[in-house]
Design an enzyme around this catalytic site. Structure first.
Site, PDB file in Angstrom:
ATOM      1  CG  ASN A  31      -0.335  -0.642   2.423  1.00 31.80           C
ATOM      2  OD1 ASN A  31       0.552  -0.065   3.028  1.00 31.80           O
ATOM      3  ND2 ASN A  31      -0.759  -1.850   2.774  1.00 31.80           N
ATOM      4  CB  SER A  45      -8.677  -2.732   2.077  1.00 27.70           C
ATOM      5  OG  SER A  45      -8.485  -4.082   2.376  1.00 27.70           O
ATOM      6  N   GLY A  46      -7.529  -4.201  -0.792  1.00 26.54           N
ATOM      7  CA  GLY A  46      -7.921  -5.291  -1.683  1.00 26.54           C
ATOM      8  C   GLY A  46      -8.457  -4.924  -3.056  1.00 26.54           C
ATOM      9  CB  SER A  74      -4.328   0.334   3.102  1.00 26.18           C
ATOM     10  OG  SER A  74      -3.367  -0.511   3.665  1.00 26.18           O
ATOM     11  CD  GLU A  76      -0.281  -3.557   7.857  1.00 30.67           C
ATOM     12  OE1 GLU A  76      -0.378  -2.841   8.880  1.00 30.67           O
ATOM     13  OE2 GLU A  76      -0.087  -4.782   7.895  1.00 30.67           O
ATOM     14  CG  HIS A  97       3.476  -8.170   1.435  1.00 25.39           C
ATOM     15  ND1 HIS A  97       2.225  -8.740   1.450  1.00 25.39           N
ATOM     16  CD2 HIS A  97       3.482  -7.255   2.437  1.00 25.39           C
ATOM     17  CE1 HIS A  97       1.496  -8.180   2.421  1.00 25.39           C
ATOM     18  NE2 HIS A  97       2.229  -7.271   3.024  1.00 25.39           N
ATOM     19  CG  HIS A 157       4.254  -7.968   7.070  1.00 19.68           C
ATOM     20  ND1 HIS A 157       3.315  -7.532   7.978  1.00 19.68           N
ATOM     21  CD2 HIS A 157       3.853  -7.499   5.853  1.00 19.68           C
ATOM     22  CE1 HIS A 157       2.372  -6.871   7.336  1.00 19.68           C
ATOM     23  NE2 HIS A 157       2.677  -6.827   6.055  1.00 19.68           N
TER      24      HIS A 157
HETATM   25 ZN   LIG Z   1       1.688  -5.916   4.503  1.00 16.13          ZN
END
Ligand SMILES: [Zn+2]
Length: 222
Positions: A31, A45-46, A74, A76, A97, A157
């Site tokens: 993000n 998000s997503g 997001s 996060e 990631h 992560h």
């Molecule tokens: Zn993450």
């Protein structure tokens, strides 16, 4: 019809697409956000990055209260808000990631100074201990690790970088991924030599000098 903070939200959407194109993220992982005064514009998000429109970018205040946009921000978001609140100088944040940075996060406590370009990240990159994604606990350990740095790895992560602008945060994320790759290859073949703190300070001075001069010349072109 124009939307609020259109330029900044376009920048966030463009950065998300660059992350996808450069292979820093797959699917919807990762993000990106920018600070706009007391507000933050962050990826939803997503949602697939290739289709993101400026209006899909969610605007919140620093406490996470919605300001504009109808999508869920997001997962996060707590991490982004915690970093902005902890350091007024941060203008943008990128989290990924990415493969090599994530691999390194499982192996060491710190990515050491294997190349002088690590100076642009503030020096050796700390690995924040593992916590569940999207939690205040993760936000706290990462904010702690980032103190005095422009980058951190997140154990098992991924990676997070900050900058004055989204371009700078993104560029640092690309540098971190490249450094992680160099580190993994080097340590598979022996014990890498490292650059000491004193030399990293000299590198920072050199980087400042060259960037300052180039900025001056670019200004003169206008
Ligand atoms: Zn993450």
């Amino acid at each position: 019809m124009s939307i609020r903070y259109e330029a900044e939200r376009s920048d966030v959407a463009a950065a998300a697409r660059t992350m996808l194109e450069t292979g820093l993220v797959v699917n919807t992982s990762g993000n990106v956000s920018v600070r706009i005064g007391e507000h933050v514009a962050i990826t939803p998000s997503g949602c697939p990055y290739e289709d993101l429109a400026p209006s899909d970018i969610v605007v919140l205040d620093l406490d996470g209260k919605p300001v504009d946009g109808d999508l869920v921000p997001s997962s996060e978001t707590p991490l982004h808000l915690s970093l902005y609140k902890g350091d007024e100088s941060i203008g943008a944040i990128v989290h990924t990631h990415s493969v090599y940075a994530t691999a390194v996060s499982t192996l060491v406590d710190t990515l050491p100074a294997i190349h002088y370009q690590i100076a642009d990240l503030g020096g050796p990159v700390p690995v924040a201990p593992y916590r569940t994604f999207g939690t205040p606990e993760l936000a706290a350990v990462v904010s702690d690790a980032m103190k005095g740095r422009h980058a951190a790895l997140m154990q098992n992560h991924g990676a997070v970088t900050v900058g004055d602008t989204v371009d700078q945060a993104l560029s640092r994320c690309i540098t971190l991924e490249w450094l992680s790759r160099v580190y993994l290859i080097a340590q598979q073949n022996g014990t890498p030599s490292l650059i000491d703190d004193e030399e990293l300070e000299r590198v920072k001075a050199q980087q400042k000098k060259f960037r300052g001069e180039q900025k001056k010349r670019l200004r003169n072109r206008k």
